[in-house]
Design a protein around this motif. Structure first.
Motif, PDB file in Angstrom:
ATOM      1  N   GLN A 189       0.828  -1.203   0.000  1.00 45.95           N
ATOM      2  CA  GLN A 189       0.000   0.000   0.000  1.00 45.95           C
ATOM      3  C   GLN A 189       0.865   1.256   0.000  1.00 45.95           C
ATOM      4  OE1 GLN A 189      -2.492  -0.581   3.415  1.00 45.95           O
ATOM      5  NE2 GLN A 189      -3.951  -1.880   2.311  1.00 45.95           N
ATOM      6  N   ARG A 190       1.946   1.246   0.782  1.00 46.51           N
ATOM      7  CA  ARG A 190       2.859   2.401   0.793  1.00 46.51           C
ATOM      8  C   ARG A 190       3.498   2.604  -0.568  1.00 46.51           C
ATOM      9  NH1 ARG A 190       6.287   1.382   6.276  1.00 46.51           N
ATOM     10  NH2 ARG A 190       4.546   1.506   7.718  1.00 46.51           N
ATOM     11  N   THR A 191       3.893   1.508  -1.200  1.00 46.52           N
ATOM     12  CA  THR A 191       4.521   1.599  -2.519  1.00 46.52           C
ATOM     13  C   THR A 191       3.562   2.211  -3.530  1.00 46.52           C
ATOM     14  OG1 THR A 191       5.894  -0.328  -2.032  1.00 46.52           O
ATOM     15  CG2 THR A 191       5.642   0.263  -4.343  1.00 46.52           C
ATOM     16  N   VAL A 192       2.318   1.756  -3.515  1.00 47.57           N
ATOM     17  CA  VAL A 192       1.318   2.299  -4.435  1.00 47.57           C
ATOM     18  C   VAL A 192       1.106   3.779  -4.165  1.00 47.57           C
ATOM     19  CG1 VAL A 192      -1.132   2.214  -5.058  1.00 47.57           C
ATOM     20  CG2 VAL A 192       0.172   0.099  -4.848  1.00 47.57           C
ATOM     21  N   ALA A 193       1.003   4.162  -2.896  1.00 43.77           N
ATOM     22  CA  ALA A 193       0.793   5.572  -2.550  1.00 43.77           C
ATOM     23  C   ALA A 193       1.994   6.419  -2.967  1.00 43.77           C
ATOM     24  CB  ALA A 193       0.538   5.705  -1.053  1.00 43.77           C
ATOM     25  N   ASP A 194       3.208   5.918  -2.750  1.00 38.08           N
ATOM     26  CA  ASP A 194       4.414   6.657  -3.150  1.00 38.08           C
ATOM     27  C   ASP A 194       4.469   6.844  -4.663  1.00 38.08           C
ATOM     28  OD1 ASP A 194       5.202   6.898  -0.534  1.00 38.08           O
ATOM     29  OD2 ASP A 194       6.677   5.257  -0.624  1.00 38.08           O
ATOM     30  N   ARG A 195       4.165   5.815  -5.400  1.00 40.28           N
ATOM     31  CA  ARG A 195       4.193   5.921  -6.862  1.00 40.28           C
ATOM     32  C   ARG A 195       3.119   6.888  -7.372  1.00 40.28           C
ATOM     33  NH1 ARG A 195       5.089  -0.459  -8.458  1.00 40.28           N
ATOM     34  NH2 ARG A 195       7.225  -0.563  -7.702  1.00 40.28           N
ATOM     35  N   ARG A 196       1.952   6.829  -6.752  1.00 36.32           N
ATOM     36  CA  ARG A 196       0.871   7.742  -7.138  1.00 36.32           C
ATOM     37  C   ARG A 196       1.281   9.193  -6.854  1.00 36.32           C
ATOM     38  NH1 ARG A 196      -4.249   5.618  -4.766  1.00 36.32           N
ATOM     39  NH2 ARG A 196      -4.035   4.175  -6.496  1.00 36.32           N
TER      40      ARG A 196
END
Length: 70
Positions: free
Chosen positions: A50-57
């Motif tokens: 979830q953190r990775t997705v949020a960082d990429r977004r």
């Protein structure tokens, strides 16, 4: 003993078989022992994803903002 002498098998008494109830109890203990650790690992993996997705977004949004002429 020399190499010319045959090897005699060792006589071992028969070992009593493990009863099914003992096996079932052992399996329950093993399941309980490892179930909690697996759940914690799965939760940690989910949080990291979830953190990775949020960082990429967020990075994509910043990139979009910087490339848009003001």
């Amino acid at each position: 003993m020399t190499t010319a002498e045959p090897v005699h098998p060792v006589q071992v008494g028969t070992i009593p078989g493990v009863r099914a109830s003992a096996l079932a109890a052992w399996q329950l203990v093993e399941d309980a022992r490892y179930r909690t650790g697996r759940r914690q690992q799965d939760e940690r993996r989910r949080l990291l994803a979830q953190r990775t997705v949020a960082d990429r977004r967020a990075a994509r949004d910043v990139e979009r903002e910087m490339s848009t002429p003001s």
